[in-house]
Design a protein around this motif. Structure first.
Motif, PDB file in Angstrom:
ATOM      1  N   ILE A 146       1.993  22.331 -11.871  1.00  0.00           N
ATOM      2  CA  ILE A 146       1.675  21.277 -10.902  1.00  0.00           C
ATOM      3  C   ILE A 146       0.650  21.838  -9.923  1.00  0.00           C
ATOM      4  CG2 ILE A 146       2.557  19.917  -8.964  1.00  0.00           C
ATOM      5  CD1 ILE A 146       5.238  19.768 -10.434  1.00  0.00           C
ATOM      6  N   VAL A 147      -0.391  21.051  -9.631  1.00  0.00           N
ATOM      7  CA  VAL A 147      -1.412  21.459  -8.665  1.00  0.00           C
ATOM      8  C   VAL A 147      -1.620  20.334  -7.657  1.00  0.00           C
ATOM      9  CG1 VAL A 147      -3.796  22.172  -8.302  1.00  0.00           C
ATOM     10  CG2 VAL A 147      -2.577  22.910 -10.369  1.00  0.00           C
ATOM     11  N   VAL A 148      -1.485  20.658  -6.377  1.00  0.00           N
ATOM     12  CA  VAL A 148      -1.788  19.722  -5.293  1.00  0.00           C
ATOM     13  C   VAL A 148      -3.038  20.237  -4.598  1.00  0.00           C
ATOM     14  CG1 VAL A 148      -0.980  18.634  -3.174  1.00  0.00           C
ATOM     15  CG2 VAL A 148       0.645  19.136  -5.018  1.00  0.00           C
ATOM     16  N   GLY A 149      -4.128  19.464  -4.683  1.00  0.00           N
ATOM     17  CA  GLY A 149      -5.411  19.895  -4.149  1.00  0.00           C
ATOM     18  C   GLY A 149      -5.421  20.047  -2.642  1.00  0.00           C
ATOM     19  N   ALA A 150      -6.406  20.787  -2.155  1.00  0.00           N
ATOM     20  CA  ALA A 150      -6.503  21.098  -0.724  1.00  0.00           C
ATOM     21  C   ALA A 150      -6.591  19.837   0.133  1.00  0.00           C
ATOM     22  CB  ALA A 150      -7.722  21.988  -0.470  1.00  0.00           C
ATOM     23  N   HIS A 151      -5.991  19.913   1.317  1.00  0.00           N
ATOM     24  CA  HIS A 151      -6.034  18.847   2.323  1.00  0.00           C
ATOM     25  C   HIS A 151      -5.536  17.522   1.735  1.00  0.00           C
ATOM     26  CE1 HIS A 151      -7.147  17.216   6.204  1.00  0.00           C
ATOM     27  NE2 HIS A 151      -7.825  16.244   5.631  1.00  0.00           N
ATOM     28  N   THR A 152      -4.393  17.588   1.084  1.00  0.00           N
ATOM     29  CA  THR A 152      -3.752  16.387   0.549  1.00  0.00           C
ATOM     30  C   THR A 152      -2.519  16.065   1.382  1.00  0.00           C
ATOM     31  OG1 THR A 152      -4.550  16.626  -1.719  1.00  0.00           O
ATOM     32  CG2 THR A 152      -2.479  15.469  -1.431  1.00  0.00           C
ATOM     33  N   TRP A 153      -2.336  14.789   1.668  1.00  0.00           N
ATOM     34  CA  TRP A 153      -1.193  14.298   2.447  1.00  0.00           C
ATOM     35  C   TRP A 153      -0.259  13.580   1.489  1.00  0.00           C
ATOM     36  CZ3 TRP A 153      -1.885   9.651   6.332  1.00  0.00           C
ATOM     37  CH2 TRP A 153      -0.626   9.324   6.878  1.00  0.00           C
ATOM     38  N   VAL A 154       0.978  14.085   1.387  1.00  0.00           N
ATOM     39  CA  VAL A 154       1.976  13.515   0.486  1.00  0.00           C
ATOM     40  C   VAL A 154       3.037  12.791   1.315  1.00  0.00           C
ATOM     41  CG1 VAL A 154       3.627  13.973  -1.357  1.00  0.00           C
ATOM     42  CG2 VAL A 154       1.564  15.373  -1.159  1.00  0.00           C
ATOM     43  N   GLY A 155       3.180  11.485   1.091  1.00  0.00           N
ATOM     44  CA  GLY A 155       4.116  10.675   1.855  1.00  0.00           C
ATOM     45  C   GLY A 155       5.561  10.878   1.428  1.00  0.00           C
ATOM     46  N   LEU A 156       6.479  10.394   2.262  1.00  0.00           N
ATOM     47  CA  LEU A 156       7.902  10.618   2.038  1.00  0.00           C
ATOM     48  C   LEU A 156       8.395   9.936   0.758  1.00  0.00           C
ATOM     49  CD1 LEU A 156      10.059   8.482   4.496  1.00  0.00           C
ATOM     50  CD2 LEU A 156       7.708   7.942   3.899  1.00  0.00           C
ATOM     51  N   ASN A 157       9.496  10.460   0.231  1.00  0.00           N
ATOM     52  CA  ASN A 157      10.172   9.910  -0.952  1.00  0.00           C
ATOM     53  C   ASN A 157       9.299   9.931  -2.210  1.00  0.00           C
ATOM     54  OD1 ASN A 157      12.462   9.295   0.617  1.00  0.00           O
ATOM     55  ND2 ASN A 157      11.590   7.316   1.188  1.00  0.00           N
ATOM     56  N   THR A 158       8.397  10.895  -2.293  1.00  0.00           N
ATOM     57  CA  THR A 158       7.511  11.013  -3.450  1.00  0.00           C
ATOM     58  C   THR A 158       8.101  11.972  -4.475  1.00  0.00           C
ATOM     59  OG1 THR A 158       5.508  10.503  -2.198  1.00  0.00           O
ATOM     60  CG2 THR A 158       5.228  11.789  -4.196  1.00  0.00           C
TER      61      THR A 158
END
Length: 208
Positions: A146-158
């Protein structure tokens, strides 16, 4: 009192503190070849209400400088799994509504720089139970990074499943289910299952 000290001994006996120059705090956990490395947390960052557990071997957790993590729960399984959280990341969760990162089967969860996570978020590199065709031993649901790119905002319950790649500077809407590769930076990604709703968006991390 003896039982309390015995418990603390078992908790800390496998910890090795390495005060390398330039590192405020560098903590290594060395049981069964596992490593937990945390850097520079006292310079604008911290780890609170967090839980790190290894049930595999030769696994590695790295948390880089300037992270501010509250309510993070990491479970490491299999041989050689990794969780890497790059510098400047923020997790705004609690132990009751944590951000869960489970890295299994030698796979990696990579969180790039300056990401922001809300609460009650889960990331899993595996389905935990293998699935096979009725007439074959070839597994259908291999574990994936799994990769989450830089400066990413992940909202709740994801919920972020194995094989997910999120481009940098993205916004993941609350309650989304992500599985697969999403393309194009500055995207708004949301839905169940999630898809790209908009390109060319940007967000700012404003703390008031």
């Amino acid at each position: 009192m003896y039982a309390k000290f015995k418990s603390l001994y078992h908790l800390f006996r496998n910890l090795f503190f390495n005060g390398n120059k330039g590192l405020i705090w560098n903590l290594l956990f060395l049981k069964n070849g596992n490593v937990l490395k945390i850097r520079n947390l006292t310079t604008g960052g911290g780890v609170k209400q967090c839980r790190f557990k290894f049930i595999g071997r030769n696994c590695r957790i790295e948390i880089e400088k300037g992270c501010n993590l509250t309510g993070l729960s990491i479970l490491m399984g299999g041989d050689g799994s990794k969780v890497i959280i790059k510098s400047g990341c923020v997790i705004n969760a609690t132990k009751y509504n944590p951000v869960v990162m489970n890295a299994f089967e030698g796979k990696c969860i990579l969180i790039e720089e300056n990401c922001l996570f809300s609460n009650n978020i889960q990331l899993h590199t595996t389905d935990y139970h293998p699935i096979y065709p009725i007439d074959s031993d070839k597994r259908l649901n291999e574990a994936k990074d799994i990769v989450v790119g830089a400066h990413t905002w992940v909202g709740l319950n994801t919920l972020i499943l194995k094989g997910t790649k999120i481009p940098g500077n993205s916004i993941v809407g609350a309650g989304s289910l992500l599985s697969g590769i999403y393309e194009g930076e500055n995207s708004v990604i949301a839905g169940l299952p999630a898809h790209t709703l908009k390109n060319g968006a940007r967000w700012e991390h404003n703390i008031r």
